[in-house]
Design an enzyme around this catalytic site. Structure first.
Site, PDB file in Angstrom:
ATOM      1  N   LYS A 176       0.859  -1.189   0.000  1.00  0.00           N
ATOM      2  CA  LYS A 176       0.000   0.000   0.000  1.00  0.00           C
ATOM      3  C   LYS A 176       0.894   1.238   0.000  1.00  0.00           C
ATOM      4  O   LYS A 176       1.726   1.409   0.882  1.00  0.00           O
ATOM      5  CB  LYS A 176      -0.902  -0.006   1.229  1.00  0.00           C
ATOM      6  CG  LYS A 176      -1.697   1.286   1.432  1.00  0.00           C
ATOM      7  CD  LYS A 176      -2.425   1.281   2.769  1.00  0.00           C
ATOM      8  CE  LYS A 176      -3.068   2.640   3.055  1.00  0.00           C
ATOM      9  NZ  LYS A 176      -3.704   2.685   4.390  1.00  0.00           N
ATOM     10  N   ASP A 192      -2.504  10.557   3.271  1.00  0.00           N
ATOM     11  CA  ASP A 192      -3.885  10.140   3.486  1.00  0.00           C
ATOM     12  C   ASP A 192      -4.616  11.143   4.363  1.00  0.00           C
ATOM     13  O   ASP A 192      -4.482  11.142   5.585  1.00  0.00           O
ATOM     14  CB  ASP A 192      -3.926   8.752   4.139  1.00  0.00           C
ATOM     15  CG  ASP A 192      -5.354   8.262   4.330  1.00  0.00           C
ATOM     16  OD1 ASP A 192      -6.258   8.796   3.667  1.00  0.00           O
ATOM     17  OD2 ASP A 192      -5.554   7.343   5.144  1.00  0.00           O
ATOM     18  N   LYS A 248     -10.134  12.920   8.005  1.00  0.00           N
ATOM     19  CA  LYS A 248      -9.666  12.538   9.333  1.00  0.00           C
ATOM     20  C   LYS A 248      -9.839  13.701  10.301  1.00  0.00           C
ATOM     21  O   LYS A 248      -9.702  14.864   9.922  1.00  0.00           O
ATOM     22  CB  LYS A 248      -8.187  12.136   9.285  1.00  0.00           C
ATOM     23  CG  LYS A 248      -7.903  10.858   8.523  1.00  0.00           C
ATOM     24  CD  LYS A 248      -6.413  10.537   8.529  1.00  0.00           C
ATOM     25  CE  LYS A 248      -6.106   9.303   7.695  1.00  0.00           C
ATOM     26  NZ  LYS A 248      -6.649   8.082   8.308  1.00  0.00           N
ATOM     27  N   ASP A 257       1.676   6.640   5.345  1.00  0.00           N
ATOM     28  CA  ASP A 257       0.702   5.659   4.871  1.00  0.00           C
ATOM     29  C   ASP A 257       1.173   4.921   3.616  1.00  0.00           C
ATOM     30  O   ASP A 257       0.426   4.122   3.052  1.00  0.00           O
ATOM     31  CB  ASP A 257      -0.651   6.336   4.609  1.00  0.00           C
ATOM     32  CG  ASP A 257      -1.820   5.424   4.893  1.00  0.00           C
ATOM     33  OD1 ASP A 257      -1.646   4.430   5.619  1.00  0.00           O
ATOM     34  OD2 ASP A 257      -2.918   5.696   4.377  1.00  0.00           O
ATOM     35  N   ASP A 308     -12.002   6.985   3.823  1.00  0.00           N
ATOM     36  CA  ASP A 308     -10.777   6.791   4.604  1.00  0.00           C
ATOM     37  C   ASP A 308     -10.406   5.314   4.701  1.00  0.00           C
ATOM     38  O   ASP A 308      -9.368   4.966   5.250  1.00  0.00           O
ATOM     39  CB  ASP A 308     -10.938   7.394   6.001  1.00  0.00           C
ATOM     40  CG  ASP A 308      -9.604   7.569   6.717  1.00  0.00           C
ATOM     41  OD1 ASP A 308      -8.569   7.662   6.029  1.00  0.00           O
ATOM     42  OD2 ASP A 308      -9.595   7.608   7.957  1.00  0.00           O
ATOM     43  N   ARG A 319      -7.483  -0.529   1.289  1.00  0.00           N
ATOM     44  CA  ARG A 319      -8.002  -1.810   0.788  1.00  0.00           C
ATOM     45  C   ARG A 319      -8.448  -1.703  -0.669  1.00  0.00           C
ATOM     46  O   ARG A 319      -8.461  -2.694  -1.381  1.00  0.00           O
ATOM     47  CB  ARG A 319      -9.125  -2.292   1.697  1.00  0.00           C
ATOM     48  CG  ARG A 319     -10.363  -1.439   1.735  1.00  0.00           C
ATOM     49  CD  ARG A 319     -11.234  -1.722   2.962  1.00  0.00           C
ATOM     50  NE  ARG A 319     -10.599  -1.231   4.181  1.00  0.00           N
ATOM     51  CZ  ARG A 319     -11.120  -1.380   5.394  1.00  0.00           C
ATOM     52  NH1 ARG A 319     -12.280  -2.000   5.547  1.00  0.00           N
ATOM     53  NH2 ARG A 319     -10.492  -0.911   6.449  1.00  0.00           N
TER      54      ARG A 319
END
Length: 513
Positions: A276, A281, A288, A299, A358, A362
């Site tokens: 990833k 992010d 966030k 991230d 967020d 995935r």
């Protein structure tokens, strides 16, 4: 990077800025560990008593500096705590040696040479001391950003980092012995690549975006003779990579998918590593909250680990084929960003309802796992700072391991333990699968809140090719150290999972995948 040498010289005779000795906890106070007999002799056999007077206990991580006694060439003795001594007849553990050497290397920051007289009984012991010292000597110089997010020169207002220890000499190491030389070469290669990952993680997001990350991979590929392919936003759109594009479409810095390949003519196994790489992010539209954005340059730690691991495997010349897949994107809120409630068509053809922007890692991993599966590797491992739930479950120093095969999960756990990284096997409970059902898509990117780290693993499992062995490392806890340094681990980027991946590749090369 810090230089490494092996030497059979006596610690009393070696010329260095400091000689490092080990100290253990004893029933009656500190005790000098093996390897430092000549130093103890220079103190008239009373080094332990002197250390006791100075308040040393031999506890793990403890450092005590004292002027050298007459007869020692080094002007300073640095005593580092090893913790409890091993039971009679047993050896000092590799991790204890790594941590002690790392602490000593940090304490000697700014010095030209440190001679490490720690308990080295064989090549494995020398490897542990060398690895710990090289990792502990790491420092990062803050980089500025040029136009379009390209790396610039060191920022004028950046903090001046102390120069790392320039040279580590491992005493008790035999420079002409094949096993010792191989151990030193491996430690050097491994530390260099862990530190490469640390540098990438520590680089501010305005100096590292998907395009500049891909450029860094190209440069390393050219240097080490690796195959590299980079898909830009146009190629991703043509290929139907809806997950990667959906995450990256809110940013002015478009996404990239990088394939880095290492092959060996004697290889009988192929390992695919998927990382990833969210270079920043923000959470996207599902922004966030304050206090959770400041470290989100980290991230992309999974992609950094995969990149570094492939280069390390190439440096070591392991007889195994390894492909590294880096899913690179920046998750930002804008008028073009994916919205909660949008449905994305993934590379696999499956549709995903995005309930939370967020939960973006995935999505990029899903596309990449499907693409990596097409090459039918013997095993796939993805690495990601994926969920805060895993941090809640395992803390800041341990990563979680999930897999669709129990034996492979065990192999991953063993590889982590052998590498000296803290990890723990986690389940993929079947009953959690229904929580990611969607009424308007094949599945949703969010499910039950309780067990969220496991739900994320279950989501990823949906995109692994049928019949393929797959493992998932959630490194959200140990990837970025926000507290003070400890052992050989610095503050900031840690290079988590690099050593585990390399150890897994070594096991695969030996037929143990």
């Amino acid at each position: 990077m810090t230089a490494l040498t092996l030497s059979t010289s006596s610690p009393a005779a070696v010329r260095a800025d400091a000689v490092v000795v080990g100290v253990t906890k004893g029933a009656k106070g500190p005790a000098v560990a093996p390897g430092a007999e000549a130093v103890d002799q220079a103190f008239g056999g009373k080094l332990a008593a002197v250390l006791d007077t100075l308040g040393a206990t031999g506890s793990e991580g403890e450092v005590t500096k004292l002027p050298a006694a007459s007869g020692l060439k080094a002007p300073v003795v640095l005593a580092v705590g090893l913790g409890d001594a091993p039971a009679k007849g047993e050896r000092y553990g590799a991790e204890a040696l790594r941590r002690a050497a790392g602490v000593a290397a940090r304490a000697l920051s700014g010095s030209k040479k440190g001679a490490f007289a720690l308990p080295v009984q064989d090549a494995d012991g020398a490897a542990a001391v060398a690895e710990g010292a090289l990792l502990g000597a790491y420092t990062f110089k803050v980089a500025g950003a040029g136009k379009n997010g390209r790396r610039g020169k060191a920022a004028a207002d950046g903090k001046a980092a102390s120069a790392p220890l320039a040279e580590v000499t491992v005493l008790g190491g035999k420079p002409r012995d094949k096993a010792f030389k191989a151990a030193a070469d491996r430690a050097t290669a491994l530390a260099a690549e862990v530190n490469r990952a640390r540098d990438l993680v520590n680089t501010p997001s305005n100096a590292l975006n998907p395009a500049s990350f891909a450029a860094a991979v190209r440069q390393a590929a050219d240097e080490h003779g690796l195959a590299v392919e980079v898909l830009d936003e146009k190629a991703l759109a043509k290929g139907g990579y809806g997950g990667i594009l959906g995450v990256g479409q809110g940013s002015d810095a478009p996404p990239r998918l990088v394939r880095l390949g290492y092959t060996h003519p004697a290889a009988t196994a192929t390992l695919a590593l998927v990382g990833k790489g969210i270079t920043y992010d923000s959470g996207g539209i599902s922004l966030k909250p304050p206090g959770h954005n400041e470290t989100m340059k980290c991230d992309m730690s999974g992609a950094a680990a995969v990149f570094a691991a492939v280069v390390a495997v190439a440096k070591l010349g392991l007889p195994v084929n390894v492909t590294g897949w880096l899913a690179l994107a920046e998750n930002m809120p804008s008028g073009s960003a994916t919205r909660p409630g949008d449905v994305l068509t993934m590379y696999s053809g499956k549709t995903v309802e995005v309930l939370n922007t967020d939960a973006e890692g995935r999505l990029v991993l899903a596309d990449t796992l499907t693409r990596a599966s097409e090459e039918k590797p013997d095993a796939i491992v993805d690495v990601a700072t994926l969920t805060g739930a895993m941090v809640l479950a395992l803390g800041n120093r341990t990563f979680g391991i999930m897999a669709n095969d129990e034996a492979f999960r065990t192999a991953l756990h063993e590889a982590a333990a052998e590498a000296g990284e803290q990890a723990w096997p986690m389940p993929l409970p079947a009953e959690l699968r229904k929580s990611i059902d969607s009424p308007i898509a094949d599945l949703a990117n969010m499910g039950e809140r309780m067990g969220g780290g496991l739900v994320a693993g279950i989501f990823l499992k949906e995109f692994v090719g049928e019949g393929l062995t797959w493992g998932h490392l959630d490194i959200a806890g140990p990837a970025f150290n926000e507290s003070g340094p400890f052992g050989y681990t610095p503050k900031g980027g840690t290079g988590a999972a690099v050593r585990t991946l390399v150890r897994l590749a070594e096991r695969a090369a030996a037929g143990g995948l």
